[in-house]
Design a protein around this motif. Structure first.
Motif, mmCIF file in Angstrom:
data_model
loop_
_atom_site.group_PDB
_atom_site.id
_atom_site.type_symbol
_atom_site.label_atom_id
_atom_site.label_comp_id
_atom_site.label_asym_id
_atom_site.label_seq_id
_atom_site.Cartn_x
_atom_site.Cartn_y
_atom_site.Cartn_z
ATOM 1 N N LYS A 186 1.055 -1.034 -0.160
ATOM 2 C CA LYS A 186 0.095 0.585 -0.102
ATOM 3 C C LYS A 186 1.021 0.977 -0.134
ATOM 4 C CE LYS A 186 -4.149 1.862 1.923
ATOM 5 N NZ LYS A 186 -4.972 0.924 0.609
ATOM 6 N N MET A 228 -4.659 -3.450 -3.078
ATOM 7 C CA MET A 228 -4.207 -3.353 -2.324
ATOM 8 C C MET A 228 -3.934 -1.154 -2.361
ATOM 9 S SD MET A 228 -3.447 -4.637 0.092
ATOM 10 C CE MET A 228 -2.098 -4.348 0.866
ATOM 11 N N THR A 229 -4.312 -0.880 -3.361
ATOM 12 C CA THR A 229 -4.028 0.562 -3.288
ATOM 13 C C THR A 229 -5.239 1.002 -3.932
ATOM 14 O OG1 THR A 229 -3.715 0.448 -6.320
ATOM 15 C CG2 THR A 229 -1.836 -0.129 -5.064
#
Length: 309
Positions: free
Chosen positions: A32, A93-94
């Motif tokens: 992240k 995740m981002t």
């Protein structure tokens, strides 16, 4: 299957699973942290490319595996499916909070259970059907469709868990004829190969900082899988599985303290329901294995639910 001696070491097994959870959450936080500095596909490729370094001790298992047409087909098919899961996971995740990624990732064993009944002929008793239903309710609580916007990251995580489920079903087939160590090591090799053309398509020169972060990510992932293997060797899956719930707690804390993400009680509640369903299915399988009601299969817990990492 674990030996009676292994089943007498639950505390050790729980400790190693605890260590695995910390490793995976640390890895998630670093992914992240990369944020939008690098395309998720390129990041996924570099993570697996760096991870090949840690396969050197298993080179013997790789060389000894016969590359028959059947094996190559299974290795290649699993590599494609798993690579899709990895790309979707890095994208998610981002885009969404750490706690939501962690909670939705718990769905992978549920997909494996349902898929084993549909495609491998395994029995799906009413209790398991009920557990799957509870897990689905947990996902709906996390997503809350109609009450908030469903983001692309949420859809990516649903796809990640589904693709991982397919990958593990293939693994259940493969370990009948291939050593589990070879199955795991070949997975990393084939995922890296499959990701190459996708990475080339989006390639941008990475910074030394990003390369360093990705190497640490690969190190955390390797450590997490190793600790999980130690946990499963020390104690039955039914004992170690509930410890994975701590990953949701750590992910929530890291998301709040490091990335300033708000604590969503609905995500915690939904994740708890999903993990409770997974733990019940795991416990029931352990009970049936001990009673001889079903034929034992090689444990796949060393890869579930974290192999996309």
């Amino acid at each position: 299957m674990t030996s009676p001696h292994d089943q007498q070491r639950p505390v050790i097994g729980m400790f190693w699973m605890f260590a695995a959870g910390l490793s995976f959450v640390g890895m998630n936080a670093l992914v992240k942290m990369l944020g939008t500095n690098m395309n998720p596909i390129q990041a996924a490729f570099l993570r697996y490319a760096f991870g090949l370094v840690f396969l050197l001790p298993a080179i013997g298992a790789i060389v000894e595996t016969p590359l028959t047409r059947r094996n190559l087909t299974l290795f290649g098919l699993r590599g494609v499916i798993h690579a899709i899961a990895v790309m979707l996971w890095f994208f998610a995740m981002t885009r969404i909070p750490l706690a939501e990624v962690t909670a939705m990732n718990y769905m992978t064993p549920i997909y494996v259970t349902a898929g084993a009944a549909l495609f491998l002929g395994e029995k799906l008793a009413f209790r398991r059907i009920a557990a799957i239903g509870i897990a689905v309710i947990g996902v709906l609580i996390v997503l809350r469709p109609g009450f908030r916007e469903i983001m692309p990251g949420h859809l990516a995580m649903l796809g990640t868990a589904l693709a991982l489920g397919g990958s593990y079903l293939l693994a259940k087939v493969m370990v009948r004829d291939i050593r589990p160590l070879a199955v795991v090591t070949h997975l990393s090799i084939w995922v890296t190969i499959v990701l190459i053309p996708f990475a080339i398509a989006v390639w941008e020169p990475p910074s030394l900082r990003d390369l360093g972060v990705l190497f640490v990510i690969a190190s955390f992932a390797t450590a997490g899988h190793y600790f999980m293997t130690l946990a499963l060797h020390a104690a039955p899956v039914a004992v170690t599985q509930p410890v994975t719930f701590l990953q949701l707690i750590w992910a929530t804390l890291v998301g709040t303290l490091v990335f300033h993400e708000s604590v969503d009680i609905w995500v915690i509640a939904g994740g708890t329901l999903i993990l409770a369903a997974v733990s019940f299915i795991t416990w029931r399988e352990a009970v049936l294995n001990r009673s001889g009601a079903i034929s034992p299969t090689p444990p796949q817990g060393a890869e579930v639910p974290s192999a996309a990492r």
